[in-house]
Design a protein around this motif. Structure first.
Motif, short mmCIF file in Angstrom:
data_model
loop_
_atom_site.label_atom_id
_atom_site.label_comp_id
_atom_site.label_asym_id
_atom_site.label_seq_id
_atom_site.Cartn_x
_atom_site.Cartn_y
_atom_site.Cartn_z
N GLY A 118 2.07 -8.17 0.65
CA GLY A 118 0.74 -8.42 0.11
C GLY A 118 -0.16 -7.25 0.48
N PHE A 119 -1.11 -6.93 -0.42
CA PHE A 119 -2.04 -5.83 -0.16
C PHE A 119 -3.27 -6.03 -1.02
CE2 PHE A 119 1.31 -4.61 -3.09
CZ PHE A 119 0.61 -4.23 -4.23
N ASP A 124 -4.64 2.27 -1.50
CA ASP A 124 -3.89 3.46 -1.90
C ASP A 124 -2.38 3.15 -1.80
OD1 ASP A 124 -2.69 5.91 -2.23
OD2 ASP A 124 -3.99 6.98 -0.82
N PRO A 125 -1.63 3.30 -2.90
CA PRO A 125 -0.19 2.99 -2.86
C PRO A 125 0.56 3.78 -1.79
CG PRO A 125 -0.92 3.29 -5.13
CD PRO A 125 -2.06 3.70 -4.24
N LYS A 126 0.10 4.98 -1.49
CA LYS A 126 0.76 5.79 -0.47
C LYS A 126 0.70 5.09 0.89
CE LYS A 126 0.61 10.34 1.74
NZ LYS A 126 -0.09 11.66 1.79
N LEU A 206 -5.56 -5.21 5.43
CA LEU A 206 -5.37 -4.33 4.28
C LEU A 206 -4.06 -4.63 3.57
CD1 LEU A 206 -6.54 -0.85 5.64
CD2 LEU A 206 -7.68 -2.25 3.93
N ALA A 207 -2.98 -4.85 4.36
CA ALA A 207 -1.67 -5.09 3.76
C ALA A 207 -0.73 -5.69 4.79
CB ALA A 207 -1.09 -3.77 3.22
N PHE A 208 0.33 -6.31 4.30
CA PHE A 208 1.39 -6.81 5.18
C PHE A 208 2.70 -6.80 4.39
CE2 PHE A 208 -0.79 -10.41 3.24
CZ PHE A 208 0.24 -11.15 2.69
#
Length: 245
Positions: A118-119, A124-126, A206-208
């Motif tokens: 999840g994000f 930013d994809p990077k 931000l993401a996991f």
């Protein structure tokens, strides 16, 4: 000796031109010389065209009807859009910050039986690829084995708030695979997807993504948090955290 004086020079018309005198320019009469000079100095005037000659030449020519023949439709090229002004960029940044503080954060969530990710939608994809590849070293970890769902939720909230305020960015959460859960279902792993994408945790996440095998594989998650700001722009979400007593 010049060619004229050479007695052996070839002159085929010598006998025919005997007695013919060629007048030189300096030998011309004064009146003729004056006329020649005037003619050379005065440019030739264009010959006037008689109107009747023009009309005869244009006879039978029809006038073009512009409405019937049309023509190429030339459309003006639209100017390129003006770049956003610094004021607009600042306003967009303030709007994004206000949405963050208000909890208006959207996540893209994908998962399967073994894998979860999840994000936030504008990440930013990077950065996400680096997290998934294990390029961010976990700075703290939380093992949730043996906890009930309620215990795990309160423990997780407290742990993540403390790590966020301490300036940590990458965490490792270990909910386990759920092998010992009723029915063998990974209850805590399923609950984590909801806890991380809803208030209050979604304001700092931000993401996991599922961890690499060396960090627990399908039984663990990498979590990347926002950078804590001590001054302007920091996330204030204390009112949404549960009371730990």
């Amino acid at each position: 000796m010049s060619k004229k004086d050479d007695p052996n020079a070839f002159r085929p018309f010598a006998d025919s031109l005997k007695g013919v005198k060629v007048a030189r320019k300096k030998d011309l009469p004064p009146a003729v010389s004056k006329a020649v000079a005037a003619a050379a100095a005065k440019p030739a005037e264009p010959k006037e065209i008689d109107e009747s000659d023009f009309l005869r030449a244009m006879s039978g020519v029809a006038k073009l009807d512009r409405e019937k023949i049309g023509g190429r439709d030339v459309r003006p090229v639209a100017p390129p859009p003006a770049p956003p002004s610094p004021a607009d960029e600042e306003q967009n940044a303030l709007t994004a910050l206000r949405d963050l503080v208000d909890g208006k954060v959207e996540f893209t969530l994908e998962y399967s039986d073994e894998y979860v990710q999840g994000f936030i939608t504008d990440l930013d994809p990077k950065i996400y690829r680096q997290l998934r590849a294990g390029q961010f070293s976990p700075e703290a970890h939380l093992d949730l084995h043996g906890f009930t769902a309620d215990q795990a939720k309160l423990t997780l909230f407290h742990f993540m708030r403390e790590q966020y305020l301490a300036g940590k960015r990458c965490l490792l959460l270990i909910p386990g695979r759920g092998a010992n859960s009723p029915g063998g279902l990974p209850v805590l792993k399923e609950e984590l997807k909801s806890w991380l994408t809803h208030d209050p945790l979604k304001r700092v996440v931000l993401a996991f993504t599922t961890a690499l095998p060396r960090h627990g594989g399908a039984g663990a998650l990498y979590v990347l948090m926002r950078k804590y700001k001590k001054t302007k722009g920091k996330v204030r979400f204390e009112k949404d955290w549960p009371d730990f007593g």
